[in-house]
Design a protein around this motif. Structure first.
Motif, mmCIF file in Angstrom:
data_model
loop_
_atom_site.group_PDB
_atom_site.id
_atom_site.type_symbol
_atom_site.label_atom_id
_atom_site.label_comp_id
_atom_site.label_asym_id
_atom_site.label_seq_id
_atom_site.Cartn_x
_atom_site.Cartn_y
_atom_site.Cartn_z
ATOM 1 N N ASP A 215 40.617 67.956 -17.960
ATOM 2 C CA ASP A 215 41.278 67.566 -19.205
ATOM 3 C C ASP A 215 42.603 66.871 -18.921
ATOM 4 O O ASP A 215 42.980 65.939 -19.618
ATOM 5 C CB ASP A 215 41.525 68.777 -20.102
ATOM 6 N N ASN A 216 43.309 67.336 -17.909
ATOM 7 C CA ASN A 216 44.598 66.750 -17.551
ATOM 8 C C ASN A 216 44.450 65.471 -16.736
ATOM 9 O O ASN A 216 45.409 64.729 -16.593
ATOM 10 C CB ASN A 216 45.439 67.757 -16.766
ATOM 11 N N CYS A 217 43.283 65.244 -16.182
ATOM 12 C CA CYS A 217 43.025 64.064 -15.341
ATOM 13 C C CYS A 217 41.696 63.427 -15.752
ATOM 14 O O CYS A 217 40.730 63.433 -14.978
ATOM 15 C CB CYS A 217 42.988 64.475 -13.872
ATOM 16 N N CYS B 67 45.459 63.171 -8.692
ATOM 17 C CA CYS B 67 46.024 63.264 -10.034
ATOM 18 C C CYS B 67 46.871 64.530 -10.174
ATOM 19 O O CYS B 67 47.991 64.485 -10.683
ATOM 20 C CB CYS B 67 44.902 63.243 -11.068
ATOM 21 N N LEU B 68 46.345 65.653 -9.735
ATOM 22 C CA LEU B 68 47.084 66.912 -9.843
ATOM 23 C C LEU B 68 48.324 66.914 -8.957
ATOM 24 O O LEU B 68 49.363 67.467 -9.343
ATOM 25 C CB LEU B 68 46.177 68.094 -9.520
ATOM 26 N N GLN C 203 50.873 65.154 -10.886
ATOM 27 C CA GLN C 203 51.380 66.021 -11.948
ATOM 28 C C GLN C 203 52.351 67.055 -11.397
ATOM 29 O O GLN C 203 53.388 67.339 -12.017
ATOM 30 C CB GLN C 203 50.233 66.710 -12.677
ATOM 31 N N ARG D 82 56.221 67.660 -12.454
ATOM 32 C CA ARG D 82 56.732 68.982 -12.859
ATOM 33 C C ARG D 82 57.904 69.403 -11.990
ATOM 34 O O ARG D 82 58.839 70.042 -12.468
ATOM 35 C CB ARG D 82 55.633 70.033 -12.804
ATOM 36 N N ASN E 296 46.614 73.606 -9.107
ATOM 37 C CA ASN E 296 46.729 74.164 -10.457
ATOM 38 C C ASN E 296 47.709 75.331 -10.468
ATOM 39 O O ASN E 296 48.517 75.468 -11.392
ATOM 40 C CB ASN E 296 45.365 74.618 -10.986
ATOM 41 N N ARG F 137 51.194 75.288 -12.655
ATOM 42 C CA ARG F 137 51.436 76.338 -13.664
ATOM 43 C C ARG F 137 52.709 77.112 -13.343
ATOM 44 O O ARG F 137 53.539 77.359 -14.219
ATOM 45 C CB ARG F 137 50.228 77.279 -13.710
ATOM 46 N N GLN G 290 55.786 75.021 -14.083
ATOM 47 C CA GLN G 290 56.054 74.979 -15.521
ATOM 48 C C GLN G 290 56.712 76.285 -15.989
ATOM 49 O O GLN G 290 57.678 76.253 -16.762
ATOM 50 C CB GLN G 290 54.762 74.775 -16.307
ATOM 51 N N ASP H 243 51.639 73.955 -20.321
ATOM 52 C CA ASP H 243 50.256 73.606 -20.646
ATOM 53 C C ASP H 243 49.375 74.840 -20.581
ATOM 54 O O ASP H 243 49.554 75.706 -19.721
ATOM 55 C CB ASP H 243 49.711 72.562 -19.666
#
Length: 135
Positions: free
Chosen positions: A19-21, A33-34, A37, A41, A100, A104, A107, A134
């Protein structure tokens, strides 16, 4: 019960990552991609830390405490996300799971810095906007 938790984690995390990528077509692209991200962050985290340091610059003890806490958190994040990576070490998804975890936790740390150092007890507005978490 433990098997159910691992199954749900296995099923939901790649979906959330996808969903994020949405442009990622394979594990490699998803990883890239992650990683991007995570970098974003971490830039946000550094921005919030800089603002916290600036707020308390007149009190060296507080700034040192913030720095010490951040260094301890970095070690904790590495250990925690390494353990997640190890859980998935037999699969190609291990990097995605580790990223991931790092995203997380970053964040959550940014939000904690905001809450602890950049807000006020009264109705004064915070020094920076509340960072979003998120998922």
């Amino acid at each position: 019960m433990r098997k159910l938790v691992f199954f749900l984690l296995f099923v939901s995390t790649p979906v959330l990552a996808a969903d994020n990528c949405p442009e990622a077509n394979n594990t490699y692209e998803l990883g890239v991609c992650l990683a991007e991200q995570l970098e974003q962050r971490e830039v946000e985290l550094q921005h919030y830390l800089a603002e916290a340091r600036a707020r308390y610059k007149a009190n060296e003890q507080i700034v040192e405490s913030i720095e010490k806490a951040q260094q301890s958190w970095l070690v904790y994040r590495l250990d925690q996300c390494s353990s997640i990576y190890d859980i998935w070490s037999d699969g190609t998804i291990r990097s995605i799971m580790g990223l991931n975890c790092s995203i997380r936790m970053t964040q959550l740390r940014t939000h904690q810095i905001w809450h602890s150092y950049l807000t006020y007890m009264d109705n004064s507005p915070p020094l920076l906007p509340e960072p979003q978490i998120d998922g």
